[in-house]
Design a protein around this motif. Structure first.
Motif, PDB file in Angstrom:
ATOM      1  N   PRO A  64      56.749  37.948  34.041  1.00  0.00           N
ATOM      2  CA  PRO A  64      58.111  38.092  33.509  1.00  0.00           C
ATOM      3  C   PRO A  64      58.313  39.417  32.782  1.00  0.00           C
ATOM      4  CG  PRO A  64      57.198  35.957  32.934  1.00  0.00           C
ATOM      5  CD  PRO A  64      56.071  36.785  33.490  1.00  0.00           C
ATOM      6  N   TYR A  65      59.483  39.962  32.905  1.00  0.00           N
ATOM      7  CA  TYR A  65      59.814  41.233  32.269  1.00  0.00           C
ATOM      8  C   TYR A  65      59.607  41.157  30.753  1.00  0.00           C
ATOM      9  CZ  TYR A  65      62.428  45.396  30.990  1.00  0.00           C
ATOM     10  OH  TYR A  65      62.787  46.607  30.469  1.00  0.00           O
ATOM     11  N   ARG A  66      59.900  40.013  30.179  1.00  0.00           N
ATOM     12  CA  ARG A  66      59.793  39.862  28.716  1.00  0.00           C
ATOM     13  C   ARG A  66      58.356  39.984  28.212  1.00  0.00           C
ATOM     14  NH1 ARG A  66      60.584  34.824  30.776  1.00  0.00           N
ATOM     15  NH2 ARG A  66      58.971  33.316  30.347  1.00  0.00           N
ATOM     16  N   THR A  67      57.374  39.928  29.125  1.00  0.00           N
ATOM     17  CA  THR A  67      55.969  40.050  28.737  1.00  0.00           C
ATOM     18  C   THR A  67      55.680  41.419  28.144  1.00  0.00           C
ATOM     19  OG1 THR A  67      55.350  38.505  30.456  1.00  0.00           O
ATOM     20  CG2 THR A  67      53.610  39.877  29.597  1.00  0.00           C
ATOM     21  N   GLY A  68      56.448  42.416  28.558  1.00  0.00           N
ATOM     22  CA  GLY A  68      56.257  43.759  28.029  1.00  0.00           C
ATOM     23  C   GLY A  68      55.218  44.532  28.814  1.00  0.00           C
ATOM     24  N   GLY A  69      54.538  45.455  28.135  1.00  0.00           N
ATOM     25  CA  GLY A  69      53.579  46.339  28.775  1.00  0.00           C
ATOM     26  C   GLY A  69      52.473  45.601  29.502  1.00  0.00           C
ATOM     27  N   HIS A  70      51.961  46.231  30.525  1.00  0.00           N
ATOM     28  CA  HIS A  70      50.883  45.657  31.325  1.00  0.00           C
ATOM     29  C   HIS A  70      49.915  46.784  31.664  1.00  0.00           C
ATOM     30  CE1 HIS A  70      48.848  43.815  34.737  1.00  0.00           C
ATOM     31  NE2 HIS A  70      49.227  42.672  34.213  1.00  0.00           N
ATOM     32  N   PRO A  71      48.605  46.527  31.642  1.00  0.00           N
ATOM     33  CA  PRO A  71      47.639  47.599  31.885  1.00  0.00           C
ATOM     34  C   PRO A  71      47.800  48.304  33.226  1.00  0.00           C
ATOM     35  CG  PRO A  71      46.532  45.661  31.037  1.00  0.00           C
ATOM     36  CD  PRO A  71      47.961  45.269  31.298  1.00  0.00           C
ATOM     37  N   CYS A  72      48.426  47.669  34.190  1.00  0.00           N
ATOM     38  CA  CYS A  72      48.509  48.263  35.525  1.00  0.00           C
ATOM     39  C   CYS A  72      49.881  48.799  35.874  1.00  0.00           C
ATOM     40  CB  CYS A  72      48.055  47.233  36.557  1.00  0.00           C
ATOM     41  SG  CYS A  72      46.317  46.852  36.364  1.00  0.00           S
ATOM     42  N   VAL A  73      50.630  49.232  34.878  1.00  0.00           N
ATOM     43  CA  VAL A  73      51.962  49.753  35.161  1.00  0.00           C
ATOM     44  C   VAL A  73      51.910  51.106  35.859  1.00  0.00           C
ATOM     45  CG1 VAL A  73      53.138  48.481  33.342  1.00  0.00           C
ATOM     46  CG2 VAL A  73      52.232  50.766  32.862  1.00  0.00           C
ATOM     47  N   GLY A  74      50.732  51.653  36.027  1.00  0.00           N
ATOM     48  CA  GLY A  74      50.587  52.937  36.699  1.00  0.00           C
ATOM     49  C   GLY A  74      50.976  52.897  38.160  1.00  0.00           C
ATOM     50  N   GLY A  75      51.006  51.727  38.759  1.00  0.00           N
ATOM     51  CA  GLY A  75      51.414  51.651  40.146  1.00  0.00           C
ATOM     52  C   GLY A  75      50.695  50.569  40.916  1.00  0.00           C
ATOM     53  N   ALA A  95      48.588  57.213  45.844  1.00  0.00           N
ATOM     54  CA  ALA A  95      49.450  58.036  45.002  1.00  0.00           C
ATOM     55  C   ALA A  95      50.287  58.912  45.926  1.00  0.00           C
ATOM     56  CB  ALA A  95      48.611  58.888  44.057  1.00  0.00           C
ATOM     57  N   ILE A  96      51.147  59.709  45.374  1.00  0.00           N
ATOM     58  CA  ILE A  96      52.023  60.528  46.191  1.00  0.00           C
ATOM     59  C   ILE A  96      51.230  61.525  47.036  1.00  0.00           C
ATOM     60  CG2 ILE A  96      53.818  62.320  46.106  1.00  0.00           C
ATOM     61  CD1 ILE A  96      54.990  60.823  43.710  1.00  0.00           C
ATOM     62  N   THR A  97      50.217  62.132  46.448  1.00  0.00           N
ATOM     63  CA  THR A  97      49.480  63.178  47.161  1.00  0.00           C
ATOM     64  C   THR A  97      48.029  62.832  47.459  1.00  0.00           C
ATOM     65  OG1 THR A  97      48.894  64.256  45.076  1.00  0.00           O
ATOM     66  CG2 THR A  97      50.930  64.995  46.167  1.00  0.00           C
ATOM     67  N   SER A  98      47.602  61.630  47.139  1.00  0.00           N
ATOM     68  CA  SER A  98      46.199  61.298  47.376  1.00  0.00           C
ATOM     69  C   SER A  98      46.001  59.787  47.447  1.00  0.00           C
ATOM     70  CB  SER A  98      45.326  61.867  46.251  1.00  0.00           C
ATOM     71  OG  SER A  98      45.661  61.250  45.023  1.00  0.00           O
ATOM     72  N   THR A  99      44.809  59.406  47.862  1.00  0.00           N
ATOM     73  CA  THR A  99      44.392  58.012  47.887  1.00  0.00           C
ATOM     74  C   THR A  99      43.079  57.913  47.130  1.00  0.00           C
ATOM     75  OG1 THR A  99      45.441  57.584  50.009  1.00  0.00           O
ATOM     76  CG2 THR A  99      43.664  56.114  49.379  1.00  0.00           C
ATOM     77  N   VAL A 100      42.960  56.902  46.307  1.00  0.00           N
ATOM     78  CA  VAL A 100      41.728  56.688  45.544  1.00  0.00           C
ATOM     79  C   VAL A 100      41.092  55.389  46.010  1.00  0.00           C
ATOM     80  CG1 VAL A 100      40.772  56.292  43.244  1.00  0.00           C
ATOM     81  CG2 VAL A 100      42.655  57.902  43.540  1.00  0.00           C
ATOM     82  N   TRP A 101      39.802  55.441  46.282  1.00  0.00           N
ATOM     83  CA  TRP A 101      39.032  54.245  46.625  1.00  0.00           C
ATOM     84  C   TRP A 101      38.067  53.998  45.475  1.00  0.00           C
ATOM     85  CZ3 TRP A 101      40.063  51.342  50.858  1.00  0.00           C
ATOM     86  CH2 TRP A 101      40.842  51.921  51.842  1.00  0.00           C
ATOM     87  N   VAL A 102      38.158  52.849  44.845  1.00  0.00           N
ATOM     88  CA  VAL A 102      37.257  52.482  43.748  1.00  0.00           C
ATOM     89  C   VAL A 102      36.238  51.521  44.336  1.00  0.00           C
ATOM     90  CG1 VAL A 102      37.106  51.444  41.464  1.00  0.00           C
ATOM     91  CG2 VAL A 102      39.139  52.755  42.105  1.00  0.00           C
ATOM     92  N   GLU A 103      34.980  51.934  44.363  1.00  0.00           N
ATOM     93  CA  GLU A 103      33.965  51.155  45.061  1.00  0.00           C
ATOM     94  C   GLU A 103      32.743  50.819  44.217  1.00  0.00           C
ATOM     95  OE1 GLU A 103      33.341  52.269  49.239  1.00  0.00           O
ATOM     96  OE2 GLU A 103      34.765  53.896  48.869  1.00  0.00           O
ATOM     97  N   ASN A 104      32.840  50.981  42.899  1.00  0.00           N
ATOM     98  CA  ASN A 104      31.704  50.559  42.082  1.00  0.00           C
ATOM     99  C   ASN A 104      32.120  49.380  41.201  1.00  0.00           C
ATOM    100  OD1 ASN A 104      32.370  51.452  39.268  1.00  0.00           O
ATOM    101  ND2 ASN A 104      32.471  53.456  40.264  1.00  0.00           N
ATOM    102  N   GLU A 105      31.165  48.541  40.879  1.00  0.00           N
ATOM    103  CA  GLU A 105      31.433  47.265  40.206  1.00  0.00           C
ATOM    104  C   GLU A 105      32.168  47.432  38.875  1.00  0.00           C
ATOM    105  OE1 GLU A 105      31.803  43.346  39.547  1.00  0.00           O
ATOM    106  OE2 GLU A 105      31.027  44.219  41.386  1.00  0.00           O
ATOM    107  N   ALA A 106      31.703  48.356  38.045  1.00  0.00           N
ATOM    108  CA  ALA A 106      32.301  48.510  36.711  1.00  0.00           C
ATOM    109  C   ALA A 106      33.769  48.902  36.788  1.00  0.00           C
ATOM    110  CB  ALA A 106      31.520  49.538  35.903  1.00  0.00           C
ATOM    111  N   ASP A 107      34.091  49.836  37.663  1.00  0.00           N
ATOM    112  CA  ASP A 107      35.474  50.293  37.761  1.00  0.00           C
ATOM    113  C   ASP A 107      36.358  49.300  38.506  1.00  0.00           C
ATOM    114  OD1 ASP A 107      34.922  52.559  36.308  1.00  0.00           O
ATOM    115  OD2 ASP A 107      34.655  53.835  38.066  1.00  0.00           O
ATOM    116  N   SER A 108      35.856  48.718  39.593  1.00  0.00           N
ATOM    117  CA  SER A 108      36.696  47.775  40.346  1.00  0.00           C
ATOM    118  C   SER A 108      36.979  46.516  39.536  1.00  0.00           C
ATOM    119  CB  SER A 108      36.072  47.427  41.700  1.00  0.00           C
ATOM    120  OG  SER A 108      34.904  46.677  41.550  1.00  0.00           O
ATOM    121  N   ALA A 109      36.071  46.142  38.629  1.00  0.00           N
ATOM    122  CA  ALA A 109      36.281  44.957  37.791  1.00  0.00           C
ATOM    123  C   ALA A 109      37.510  45.110  36.896  1.00  0.00           C
ATOM    124  CB  ALA A 109      35.049  44.684  36.941  1.00  0.00           C
ATOM    125  N   LYS A 110      37.859  46.331  36.547  1.00  0.00           N
ATOM    126  CA  LYS A 110      39.025  46.569  35.685  1.00  0.00           C
ATOM    127  C   LYS A 110      40.337  46.221  36.362  1.00  0.00           C
ATOM    128  CE  LYS A 110      36.564  50.177  33.276  1.00  0.00           C
ATOM    129  NZ  LYS A 110      36.324  51.611  33.192  1.00  0.00           N
TER     130      LYS A 110
END
Length: 128
Positions: A64-75, A95-110
């Motif tokens: 819901p919009y009323r929840t406010g900020g969310h960690p993944c508002v980046g896209g 992203a507009i000019t690139s693609t990011v692949w996150v393939e390690n456990e610590a980062d993908s867990a986020k």
């Protein structure tokens, strides 16, 4: 990669993922910045989402919009999981000019829903 995946999850900040779009809704984002412009198109799209949410392999969540900020508002991003227990979730971020692949456990867990969940979430009833 999707052909060997056991599960695919998508986080969309505002647009409805392509597989869940009605034809009229898909045309609206293609020609206008304001997909809310036509109430008939949005009504039909929301009704379609309610029907999609009834499928056994779909879990639709609405923040819901009323929840406010969310960690993944980046896209938007996609998480692809695999049946093998040792396999790491792969996160795909466009992203507009690139693609990011996150393939390690610590980062993908986020990116996992349990890591990014804040406030209350509703299922399909949040669309009513």
């Amino acid at each position: 990669m999707e052909d060997v995946a056991s599960r695919a999850r998508t986080w969309q900040l505002s647009l409805i993922p392509g597989l869940f779009q009605t034809a009229d809704y898909a045309r609206s984002p293609a020609v206008s910045d304001d997909v809310w412009e036509d109430p008939d198109v949005m009504r039909a799209q929301l009704e379609h989402l309610l029907n999609v949410a009834k499928l056994p392999n779909i879990r639709l969540r609405v923040l819901p919009y009323r929840t406010g900020g969310h960690p993944c508002v980046g896209g938007a991003f996609n998480i692809t999981s695999f049946a093998e227990t040792e396999a790491v979730d792969v996160v795909h971020v466009d992203a507009i000019t690139s693609t990011v692949w996150v393939e390690n456990e610590a980062d993908s867990a986020k990116y996992r829903p349990s890591s990014v969940a804040t406030g209350s979430r509703t299922g399909a009833r949040g669309l009513r």
